[in-house]
Scaffold this motif. Structure first.
Motif, PDB file in Angstrom:
ATOM      1  N   UNK A  38      43.763  13.178 107.416  1.00  0.00           N
ATOM      2  CA  UNK A  38      42.789  13.091 106.326  1.00  0.00           C
ATOM      3  C   UNK A  38      42.214  11.688 106.293  1.00  0.00           C
ATOM      4  N   UNK A  39      40.905  11.588 106.523  1.00  0.00           N
ATOM      5  CA  UNK A  39      40.244  10.292 106.580  1.00  0.00           C
ATOM      6  C   UNK A  39      39.377  10.022 105.359  1.00  0.00           C
ATOM      7  N   UNK A  40      39.177  11.022 104.506  1.00  0.00           N
ATOM      8  CA  UNK A  40      38.376  10.844 103.307  1.00  0.00           C
ATOM      9  C   UNK A  40      37.530  12.064 103.035  1.00  0.00           C
ATOM     10  N   UNK A  41      36.886  12.049 101.871  1.00  0.00           N
ATOM     11  CA  UNK A  41      36.027  13.165 101.476  1.00  0.00           C
ATOM     12  C   UNK A  41      34.954  12.631 100.541  1.00  0.00           C
ATOM     13  N   UNK A  42      33.901  13.425 100.403  1.00  0.00           N
ATOM     14  CA  UNK A  42      32.838  13.084  99.459  1.00  0.00           C
ATOM     15  C   UNK A  42      32.523  14.314  98.630  1.00  0.00           C
ATOM     16  N   UNK A  43      32.279  14.089  97.343  1.00  0.00           N
ATOM     17  CA  UNK A  43      31.798  15.157  96.482  1.00  0.00           C
ATOM     18  C   UNK A  43      30.498  14.689  95.847  1.00  0.00           C
ATOM     19  N   UNK A  44      29.562  15.617  95.788  1.00  0.00           N
ATOM     20  CA  UNK A  44      28.278  15.327  95.151  1.00  0.00           C
ATOM     21  C   UNK A  44      28.103  16.336  94.026  1.00  0.00           C
ATOM     22  N   UNK A  57      46.163   4.710 102.275  1.00  0.00           N
ATOM     23  CA  UNK A  57      46.902   4.091 103.375  1.00  0.00           C
ATOM     24  C   UNK A  57      46.052   3.845 104.622  1.00  0.00           C
ATOM     25  N   UNK A  58      44.730   3.927 104.517  1.00  0.00           N
ATOM     26  CA  UNK A  58      43.851   3.697 105.667  1.00  0.00           C
ATOM     27  C   UNK A  58      43.353   2.254 105.655  1.00  0.00           C
ATOM     28  N   UNK A  59      43.179   1.651 106.846  1.00  0.00           N
ATOM     29  CA  UNK A  59      42.694   0.268 106.898  1.00  0.00           C
ATOM     30  C   UNK A  59      41.239   0.154 106.431  1.00  0.00           C
ATOM     31  N   UNK A  60      40.900  -1.022 105.915  1.00  0.00           N
ATOM     32  CA  UNK A  60      39.548  -1.261 105.400  1.00  0.00           C
ATOM     33  C   UNK A  60      38.474  -1.033 106.451  1.00  0.00           C
ATOM     34  N   UNK A  61      38.712  -1.477 107.703  1.00  0.00           N
ATOM     35  CA  UNK A  61      37.680  -1.337 108.742  1.00  0.00           C
ATOM     36  C   UNK A  61      37.390   0.140 109.014  1.00  0.00           C
ATOM     37  N   UNK A  62      38.418   0.969 108.963  1.00  0.00           N
ATOM     38  CA  UNK A  62      38.229   2.397 109.185  1.00  0.00           C
ATOM     39  C   UNK A  62      37.480   3.014 108.004  1.00  0.00           C
ATOM     40  N   UNK A  63      37.877   2.640 106.793  1.00  0.00           N
ATOM     41  CA  UNK A  63      37.230   3.175 105.603  1.00  0.00           C
ATOM     42  C   UNK A  63      35.747   2.823 105.582  1.00  0.00           C
ATOM     43  N   UNK A  64      35.395   1.640 106.019  1.00  0.00           N
ATOM     44  CA  UNK A  64      33.996   1.228 106.039  1.00  0.00           C
ATOM     45  C   UNK A  64      33.153   2.227 106.840  1.00  0.00           C
ATOM     46  N   UNK A  65      33.615   2.583 108.019  1.00  0.00           N
ATOM     47  CA  UNK A  65      32.869   3.532 108.861  1.00  0.00           C
ATOM     48  C   UNK A  65      32.867   4.932 108.254  1.00  0.00           C
TER      49      UNK A  65
END
Length: 93
Positions: A38-44, A57-65
């Motif tokens: 699981x790398x993230x999600x978006x809801x609109x 628990x994900x690194x900032x550089x990964x979250x940025x992308x």
């Protein structure tokens, strides 16, 4: 808040992430999901509000992308898809 019609791929990929999130009014919510795939999600929301769900628990550089890709998806900004193992799934409201 920036009009989403004026948001370009170049701006989406180059603006500092905190500035970009503020421009589009996106809220970041730290997710309680602790899964290595699981790398993230978006809801609109129907009213246009955007929430990005960030694994804690994900690194900032990964979250940025990931955040930029998720925002592009939510705002219909054409971007090159992320490479494997990242996938994007759209669930209709």
């Amino acid at each position: 808040m920036t009009l989403v019609a004026t948001l370009t791929a170049a701006h989406l990929l180059s603006a500092p992430l905190p500035d970009l999130l503020a421009e589009v009014g996106a809220q970041v919510i730290f997710s309680s999901i602790h899964d290595e795939v699981f790398f993230g999600a978006v809801t609109k929301c129907r009213d246009g509000r955007i929430a990005l769900h960030r694994p804690a628990d994900r690194p900032d550089w990964e979250w940025d992308a990931i955040a930029r890709s998720l925002l592009g998806s939510a705002l219909d900004v054409p971007l090159t898809p992320l490479p494997v193992p990242f996938i994007s799934v759209t669930v209709p409201a």
